[in-house]
Design an enzyme around this catalytic site. Structure first.
Site, PDB file in Angstrom:
ATOM      1  N   HIS A  74       5.361  30.523   7.524  1.00 42.73           N
ATOM      2  CA  HIS A  74       3.911  30.616   7.322  1.00 42.73           C
ATOM      3  C   HIS A  74       3.615  31.303   5.989  1.00 42.73           C
ATOM      4  O   HIS A  74       2.856  30.797   5.167  1.00 42.73           O
ATOM      5  CB  HIS A  74       3.257  31.374   8.476  1.00 42.73           C
ATOM      6  N   ASP A 103      -6.900  16.391 -22.727  1.00 47.88           N
ATOM      7  CA  ASP A 103      -5.923  16.473 -21.632  1.00 47.88           C
ATOM      8  C   ASP A 103      -5.183  17.793 -21.774  1.00 47.88           C
ATOM      9  O   ASP A 103      -5.514  18.605 -22.621  1.00 47.88           O
ATOM     10  CB  ASP A 103      -4.928  15.286 -21.697  1.00 47.88           C
ATOM     11  N   TRP A 139       8.582  36.588   4.560  1.00 46.81           N
ATOM     12  CA  TRP A 139       8.351  35.986   3.241  1.00 46.81           C
ATOM     13  C   TRP A 139       8.832  36.923   2.134  1.00 46.81           C
ATOM     14  O   TRP A 139       9.027  36.507   1.014  1.00 46.81           O
ATOM     15  CB  TRP A 139       6.883  35.609   3.043  1.00 46.81           C
ATOM     16  N   SER A 167       8.688  24.977 -11.338  1.00 47.36           N
ATOM     17  CA  SER A 167       7.401  24.294 -11.383  1.00 47.36           C
ATOM     18  C   SER A 167       6.305  25.224 -11.885  1.00 47.36           C
ATOM     19  O   SER A 167       5.510  24.869 -12.761  1.00 47.36           O
ATOM     20  CB  SER A 167       7.077  23.769  -9.990  1.00 47.36           C
ATOM     21  N   SER A 168       6.274  26.443 -11.342  1.00 50.56           N
ATOM     22  CA  SER A 168       5.228  27.384 -11.755  1.00 50.56           C
ATOM     23  C   SER A 168       5.351  27.749 -13.219  1.00 50.56           C
ATOM     24  O   SER A 168       4.351  27.868 -13.925  1.00 50.56           O
ATOM     25  CB  SER A 168       5.333  28.685 -10.955  1.00 50.56           C
ATOM     26  N   HIS A 251       4.156  42.197  -6.604  1.00 50.54           N
ATOM     27  CA  HIS A 251       2.802  42.686  -6.823  1.00 50.54           C
ATOM     28  C   HIS A 251       2.036  41.866  -7.847  1.00 50.54           C
ATOM     29  O   HIS A 251       0.910  41.455  -7.575  1.00 50.54           O
ATOM     30  CB  HIS A 251       2.717  44.178  -7.108  1.00 50.54           C
ATOM     31  N   GLU A 253       2.467  38.885  -8.327  1.00 53.47           N
ATOM     32  CA  GLU A 253       2.221  37.645  -7.585  1.00 53.47           C
ATOM     33  C   GLU A 253       0.881  37.694  -6.835  1.00 53.47           C
ATOM     34  O   GLU A 253       0.139  36.726  -6.819  1.00 53.47           O
ATOM     35  CB  GLU A 253       3.367  37.383  -6.607  1.00 53.47           C
ATOM     36  N   TYR A 255      -1.699  39.194  -7.673  1.00 54.51           N
ATOM     37  CA  TYR A 255      -2.777  38.999  -8.648  1.00 54.51           C
ATOM     38  C   TYR A 255      -2.769  37.606  -9.232  1.00 54.51           C
ATOM     39  O   TYR A 255      -3.812  37.081  -9.636  1.00 54.51           O
ATOM     40  CB  TYR A 255      -2.752  40.106  -9.697  1.00 54.51           C
ATOM     41  N   SER A 266     -16.721  33.555 -10.605  1.00 51.04           N
ATOM     42  CA  SER A 266     -17.470  33.890 -11.817  1.00 51.04           C
ATOM     43  C   SER A 266     -18.148  32.674 -12.422  1.00 51.04           C
ATOM     44  O   SER A 266     -19.048  32.807 -13.252  1.00 51.04           O
ATOM     45  CB  SER A 266     -16.546  34.528 -12.866  1.00 51.04           C
ATOM     46  N   HIS A 300       4.323  50.635  -4.505  1.00 50.74           N
ATOM     47  CA  HIS A 300       3.417  51.017  -3.417  1.00 50.74           C
ATOM     48  C   HIS A 300       3.712  50.217  -2.149  1.00 50.74           C
ATOM     49  O   HIS A 300       3.157  50.506  -1.103  1.00 50.74           O
ATOM     50  CB  HIS A 300       1.943  50.910  -3.816  1.00 50.74           C
ATOM     51  N   HIS A 301       4.560  49.203  -2.268  1.00 49.30           N
ATOM     52  CA  HIS A 301       5.006  48.480  -1.075  1.00 49.30           C
ATOM     53  C   HIS A 301       6.200  49.168  -0.439  1.00 49.30           C
ATOM     54  O   HIS A 301       6.739  48.695   0.554  1.00 49.30           O
ATOM     55  CB  HIS A 301       5.379  47.047  -1.434  1.00 49.30           C
ATOM     56  N   THR A 326     -11.244  46.600 -10.606  1.00 48.65           N
ATOM     57  CA  THR A 326     -11.664  45.716  -9.515  1.00 48.65           C
ATOM     58  C   THR A 326     -13.132  45.980  -9.184  1.00 48.65           C
ATOM     59  O   THR A 326     -13.911  45.050  -8.974  1.00 48.65           O
ATOM     60  CB  THR A 326     -10.789  45.933  -8.276  1.00 48.65           C
ATOM     61  N   LYS A 329     -15.554  44.350 -11.566  1.00 46.67           N
ATOM     62  CA  LYS A 329     -15.803  42.928 -11.286  1.00 46.67           C
ATOM     63  C   LYS A 329     -16.845  42.759 -10.190  1.00 46.67           C
ATOM     64  O   LYS A 329     -17.780  41.971 -10.330  1.00 46.67           O
ATOM     65  CB  LYS A 329     -14.504  42.257 -10.850  1.00 46.67           C
ATOM     66  N   ARG A 448       3.788  44.810  12.400  1.00 45.53           N
ATOM     67  CA  ARG A 448       3.697  43.391  12.077  1.00 45.53           C
ATOM     68  C   ARG A 448       5.016  42.700  12.396  1.00 45.53           C
ATOM     69  O   ARG A 448       6.020  43.356  12.642  1.00 45.53           O
ATOM     70  CB  ARG A 448       3.347  43.218  10.601  1.00 45.53           C
TER      71      ARG A 448
HETATM   72  C1  HEM Z   1      -7.956  47.327  -4.901  1.00 45.94           C
HETATM   73  C2  HEM Z   1      -6.969  46.523  -4.937  1.00 45.94           C
HETATM   74  C3  HEM Z   1      -5.732  46.628  -4.061  1.00 45.94           C
HETATM   75  C4  HEM Z   1      -5.004  47.716  -3.719  1.00 45.94           C
HETATM   76  C5  HEM Z   1      -5.254  49.147  -4.127  1.00 45.94           C
HETATM   77  C6  HEM Z   1      -3.931  47.252  -2.881  1.00 45.94           C
HETATM   78  C7  HEM Z   1      -2.960  48.058  -2.318  1.00 45.94           C
HETATM   79  C8  HEM Z   1      -1.960  47.606  -1.480  1.00 45.94           C
HETATM   80  C9  HEM Z   1      -0.925  48.425  -0.937  1.00 45.94           C
HETATM   81  C10 HEM Z   1      -0.763  49.916  -1.196  1.00 45.94           C
HETATM   82  C11 HEM Z   1      -0.136  47.639  -0.166  1.00 45.94           C
HETATM   83  C12 HEM Z   1       1.122  48.048   0.594  1.00 45.94           C
HETATM   84  C13 HEM Z   1       0.818  48.306   1.996  1.00 45.94           C
HETATM   85  C14 HEM Z   1       2.039  48.492   2.828  1.00 45.94           C
HETATM   86  O1  HEM Z   1       2.872  47.555   2.910  1.00 45.94           O
HETATM   87  O2  HEM Z   1       2.166  49.561   3.423  1.00 45.94           O
HETATM   88  C15 HEM Z   1      -0.672  46.326  -0.211  1.00 45.94           C
HETATM   89  C16 HEM Z   1      -0.147  45.240   0.453  1.00 45.94           C
HETATM   90  C17 HEM Z   1      -0.472  43.937   0.160  1.00 45.94           C
HETATM   91  N1  HEM Z   1      -1.505  43.542  -0.670  1.00 45.94           N
HETATM   92 FE1  HEM Z   1      -2.817  44.735  -1.611  1.00 45.94          FE
HETATM   93  N2  HEM Z   1      -4.023  45.917  -2.727  1.00 45.94           N
HETATM   94  C18 HEM Z   1      -5.101  45.500  -3.449  1.00 45.94           C
HETATM   95  C19 HEM Z   1      -5.529  44.210  -3.587  1.00 45.94           C
HETATM   96  C20 HEM Z   1      -4.797  43.113  -3.207  1.00 45.94           C
HETATM   97  C21 HEM Z   1      -5.044  41.770  -3.626  1.00 45.94           C
HETATM   98  C22 HEM Z   1      -6.138  41.341  -4.579  1.00 45.94           C
HETATM   99  C23 HEM Z   1      -4.119  40.994  -3.042  1.00 45.94           C
HETATM  100  C24 HEM Z   1      -3.890  39.489  -3.127  1.00 45.94           C
HETATM  101  C25 HEM Z   1      -4.717  38.589  -3.296  1.00 45.94           C
HETATM  102  C26 HEM Z   1      -3.293  41.836  -2.228  1.00 45.94           C
HETATM  103  C27 HEM Z   1      -2.263  41.383  -1.470  1.00 45.94           C
HETATM  104  C28 HEM Z   1      -1.422  42.174  -0.753  1.00 45.94           C
HETATM  105  C29 HEM Z   1      -0.338  41.685   0.034  1.00 45.94           C
HETATM  106  C30 HEM Z   1       0.090  40.221   0.186  1.00 45.94           C
HETATM  107  C31 HEM Z   1       0.255  42.786   0.629  1.00 45.94           C
HETATM  108  C32 HEM Z   1       1.382  42.797   1.650  1.00 45.94           C
HETATM  109  C33 HEM Z   1       2.669  42.324   1.174  1.00 45.94           C
HETATM  110  C34 HEM Z   1       3.672  42.315   2.303  1.00 45.94           C
HETATM  111  O3  HEM Z   1       4.211  43.379   2.618  1.00 45.94           O
HETATM  112  O4  HEM Z   1       3.911  41.239   2.872  1.00 45.94           O
HETATM  113  N3  HEM Z   1      -3.727  43.130  -2.352  1.00 45.94           N
HETATM  114  N4  HEM Z   1      -1.791  46.322  -1.026  1.00 45.94           N
HETATM  115 CU   LIG Z   2       0.891  45.319  -4.251  1.00 49.31          CU
END
Ligand code: HEM
Ligand SMILES: [Cu+2]
Lengths: 524, 381
Positions: A74, A103, A139, A167-168, A251, A253, A255, A266, A300-301, A326, A329, A448
């Site tokens: 998924h 093009d 994933w 590809s990317s 990370h 990714e 963004y 926008s 931070h992950h 952020t 915006k 999770r």
């Molecule tokens: C203000 C902006 C953001 C902050 C401060 C932030 C912060 C964080 C932090 C600290 C985590 C880790 C949490 C943990 O695993 O304990 C996290 C996880 C995640 N964030 Fe954000 N985030 C922000 C915006 C975004 C955006 C814009 C996206 C994507 C479109 C995003 C996608 C994700 C994803 C996919 C994870 C989980 C990844 C995984 O463990 O599978 N975040 N975020």
């Molecule tokens: Cu992150």
């Protein structure tokens, strides 16, 4: 036929070769969009299996082994198969039309970068039918679960990731080359529509981090097949190294996924506010700042992995900083609406929902950035809720908005407004019923990627599953509405389509002819 | 807006909640906790406090921002005759909304830092316990006390697969919980044996990844006796959801009594190792061990999962020489998920399970494997 695309009237052979050999940015954009929608449906089906199993405590429908394959597939399919190709499809359709180019700069490579994708995903999904099953390590595929302890099919997974990465990278090089070289006279950088800006910045992120992902999977490949020990502690390696490499890709990714979505809203919000985008240049700078910061916050992950405290503090402070650009915006979007003349067609509804729900996800992001609190949130449903607010209500909502917004330009027919609004409300309500309770589940202690859970989590899981089926249903309606529009929608030939729309793509005829801007427009 | 959304949301949910309560899940056991627990340690309290501060800040900002947005959506709609203005920048405003959030963040960083310092304050512990994550159980070792044991899920497969009613402590019960005393600073030294796991006790505010080859420290000190349940929070394979953490906090005297009992068990075990076991005794014990430690992969019927986990039924190893069979359990199989069980199972348990595998499911080898055989193999190494 020298000019004009083959249609079905020319016979199946010609029609199929048109799509296989096409170098036309609009055709390739269309291919990307349909491919990504197919992946979206497939990834969605996996999610439905997950939510059906989690409807009640106990294992009812599937075994934990298959459950893990479903969560993994998924995530992979949605991130790499649905969201990313959808925005590449939009880029293909729109960037040449927005900057007045005939093009993309590298049309043959464009064809290649699309056509290797179906193979990547065929390889990846075929593992589900092989002995040993598909990838089952999440994933984020943390080693050594994805190396020493993985099923043999992990090699197919690695090959698939390599192809997607290629590809990317090709897609992004193409976008960078196009924007740098093919802007119409007078289209200076600071006049480019924001969608183009966010995509150029995204393309740079992609070129920088996809090779890192390729490196990570190659090291896995070596560990699995050639006796190295990059990630194997017993051989002197380090499983934590994998996480650093993965998140250095991972990370940025996230963004990569959200920046083009910023670009889309926008474009849309000013149109339906009938007022120019507020703070254009600060939007550009904020996007660049976010992109830069995205390279320096990856750990931070990994707050619970046991980093030294200095590392934790640094990554905490750096992550908190992201909230500043952020916020800029979000304030800009709202101020664009302020004293506008607002109407709420379907694309606008999705864009407004984007602003609200994405901001909500940003709030939980700020909470997650606080390391001491993250020790409680990490790897629970709270994180699942966070990233679905930013990725689904962010990227997917904005992608849906984009399709409704530009579809009339692409095919010369209007979608059904009522059906669009109905779809919006089902999606909006379904989404919140699915993911709002997941915050509660996470805080109350549900981790999770759990195939089964204690009785104390039963209620909210059931609610969440019901919401998920509702949200899934909305996508069927979306598909129906798109097909109905293309085939039977009310014809329109108004170049501008929307009263407040601005930009070069709205100056060409509707539907957009196969070739546009063969002679560049003059931009004042 | 938030209020309205909340009311709408709850309204939509009420039939669903009613449905859930009517289902086969007993309503009493389903606590409806919505927020992070405050827990019973300084660290969990600190996490809770900063969580609440952040939540309130976000709520206030959210009400302001969304409130303004909803006002705009109401007041400036075309259907009410709004005519669009044409401004598109204002440097002062833009500067303000860059600087103010930055200032808020700087202020936030202070409590965030102090909370984190607390988490990392692992010095001067009274008791050290080594916590090792295994697929799919925890091992606790009281360092310097000679006490070490496995803690595994006690919920039966029948409950999980719906063949028996689910008990009150479904997935929240283990064979033997970790036991710690009140009023003492306990340090956990956490590591992993095979893949990465993560040891989480929400009420202690402790969550640490158990990474093979790495030790990390966390700590807890509490005055509140009781049973605290946590989970494994890093995906670790099929048994990820089935390896809960249960900690019992006892008054110091009770704890000492418990520890003395554990030490006595160790001494008593040493005396049974030389005993001759009968064929049937070993089969009974072997089946228990097999179900607990082997069946997750090799399956209860010995058929394994094709392509992932090999079958033991009719396998050359189970039908071959006893020493080879013992060797697989003691040494594991390098490069695969078959780990060494030397540290996880006692000699008696290894002998019993080897015996069982050689004589169950039609594997009629007919020989008897004694604990002494296992001991001999270990010493011969
Ligand atoms: C203000 C902006 C953001 C902050 C401060 C932030 C912060 C964080 C932090 C600290 C985590 C880790 C949490 C943990 O695993 O304990 C996290 C996880 C995640 N964030 Fe954000 N985030 C922000 C915006 C975004 C955006 C814009 C996206 C994507 C479109 C995003 C996608 C994700 C994803 C996919 C994870 C989980 C990844 C995984 O463990 O599978 N975040 N975020
Ligand atoms: Cu992150």
């Amino acid at each position: 036929m020298a000019h004009g695309p083959a249609t079905l009237a020319d016979g199946w052979g010609k029609y199929i070769s048109r799509w296989v050999f096409t170098t036309n940015h609009k055709d390739i954009g269309t291919l990307y969009l349909w491919f990504s929608f197919a992946m979206f449906i497939m990834g969605g089906a996996f999610a439905m299996i997950i939510r059906a199993e989690l409807f009640q405590p106990g294992m009812q429908l599937i075994k934990p082994e298959f459950f893990n394959q479903m969560t993994t597939m998924h995530g992979l399919v949605m991130v790499f198969g649905a969201i990313m190709p959808a925005f590449v499809g939009l880029a293909n359709w729109l960037i040449p039309m927005m900057i007045g180019a005939p093009d993309m700069a590298l049309p043959r490579m464009n064809n290649l970068s699309f056509w290797i994708l179906p193979f990547a995903f065929a390889i990846l999904t075929s593992t589900l039918f092989m002995e040993g099953g598909g990838p089952n390590f999440g994933w984020t595929f943390y080693a050594p679960l994805s190396t020493t302890y993985a099923p043999d099919t992990v090699n197919y997974f690695i090959f698939g990731v390599h192809i997607m990465g290629a590809s990317s990278i090709m897609g992004s090089i193409n976008i960078i080359a196009t924007v740098m070289n093919m802007r119409a006279p007078g289209m200076t950088y600071m006049k480019m529509p924001l969608f183009v800006w966010t995509w150029v910045i995204t393309a740079f992120l992609l070129v920088a981090v996809m090779p890192v992902l390729a490196g990570a999977v190659t090291m896995m490949l070596m560990d699995i097949n050639f006796g190295t020990s990059f990630f194997d502690a017993a051989g002197g390696g380090d499983p934590v190294l994998f996480q650093h490499i993965f998140w250095f890709f991972g990370h940025p990714e996230v963004y990569i996924i959200i920046l083009p979505a910023f670009g889309v809203v926008s474009q849309i919000i000013p149109t339906f506010s009938r007022k120019p985008l507020f703070g254009y240049s600060s939007m550009v700078y904020a996007t660049a700042a976010i992109a830069f910061l995205s390279f320096v916050v990856w750990a931070h992950h990994m707050f619970t992995v046991g980093m030294p405290i200095a590392g934790e503090l640094y990554f905490m402070y750096a992550t908190m900083l992201i909230a500043v650009p952020t916020g800029v915006k979000v304030f800009n979007w709202i101020t664009t609406m302020y004293r506008g003349s607002l109407t709420f067609e379907t694309p606008m509804l999705f864009s407004i929902a984007f602003v609200i729900l994405f901001t909500f996800g940003g709030f939980t992001g700020m909470m997650l950035s606080i390391a001491a609190a993250d020790m409680q949130y990490h790897d629970t449903y709270f994180v699942v809720a966070h990233f679905h607010y930013v990725m689904v209500a962010g990227a997917v909502f904005s992608g849906t908005a984009a399709v409704y917004y530009w579809l009339p330009k692409w095919c010369g027919r209007m979608y059904d407004e009522t059906m669009g609004k109905v779809q919006f409300w089902i999606a909006f309500i379904g989404f919140n019923i699915t993911f709002m309770p997941q915050h509660f589940l996470g805080l109350a202690g549900m981790p999770r990627r759990y195939a089964d859970y204690g009785l104390q989590f039963a209620d909210w899981n059931m609610v969440s599953s019901i919401g998920a089926f509702m949200y899934g249903g909305a996508q069927i309606l979306f598909l129906f509405n798109v097909i109905r529009t293309i085939g039977w929608g009310k014809p329109t030939d108004d170049p501008q389509v929307w009263e407040g729309a601005e930009g070069l793509e709205w100056t060409v005829p509707t539907p957009a002819p196969y070739h546009t801007f063969a002679t560049p427009p003059k931009v004042k | 807006m938030l209020k309205r959304a909340q009311a709408l949301f709850l309204g939509l949910l009420s039939p669903v909640i009613a449905l859930a309560m009517a289902g086969n899940v007993s309503a009493e056991s389903a606590t409806r906790q919505l927020n992070m627990p405050q827990g019973v340690t300084e660290v969990s309290q600190a996490a809770y406090d900063i969580h609440m501060i952040m939540m309130w800040i976000c709520t206030v900002i959210g009400i302001a921002v969304f409130g303004f947005m909803f006002y705009v959506m109401y007041a400036h709609r075309k259907s009410r005759g709004a005519v669009a203005a044409n401004f598109h920048e204002n440097h002062v405003v833009e500067l303000i909304w860059t600087i103010v959030p930055a200032l808020i963040l700087i202020v936030m960083a202070i409590p965030a830092t102090t909370a984190l310092l607390k988490v990392y304050d692992t010095e001067n512990a009274d008791i050290d316990i080594k916590v090792t994550g295994y697929q799919w159980k925890w091992q606790y070792e009281y360092i310097g006390e000679g006490v070490k044991y496995m803690s595994e899920l006690r919920t039966s497969q029948d409950e999980i697969y719906g063949r028996a009613p689910k008990g009150e402590h479904y997935l929240r019960e283990v064979t033997e919980p970790l036991v710690i005393p009140t009023g003492k600073k306990v340090r956990f030294l956490i590591t992993g044996n095979d893949v990465i796991h993560s040891w989480w006790v929400p009420d202690f505010g402790v969550k640490r990844d158990a990474v093979p080859g790495l030790f990390t420290a966390a700590w807890a000190k509490t005055d509140v006796p009781g049973t605290y349940v946590g989970e494994c929070t890093e995906l670790c394979g099929i048994g990820h959801a089935f390896m809960p953490v249960v900690v019992e906090v006892k008054e110091e005297a009770e704890y000492n009594e418990w520890l003395a009992g554990k030490k006595a068990e160790v001494a008593e075990y040493a005396s049974t190792i030389g005993k001759e076991w009968t064929f049937d005794e070993l089969m009974v014990r072997g089946e228990e061990v097999y179900e607990r430690s082997c069946a997750a992969c090799h399956q209860s019927d010995g058929n394994g999962i094709p392509g992932v986990f090999p079958a033991l039924k009719d396998s050359p190893i189970a039908l071959g020489a006893k020493e080879g069979h013992i060797a697989v359990l003691i040494d594991g199989v390098a490069g695969t998920s078959m780990q060494s069980f030397a540290d996880q199972l006692s000699e008696v348990d290894i002998a019993a399970v080897v015996h069982y595998e050689r004589n169950a499911w039609g594997n009629d080898v007919g020989d008897v494997t004694q604990p002494i055989d296992v001991l001999n193999y270990k010493q011969g190494q």
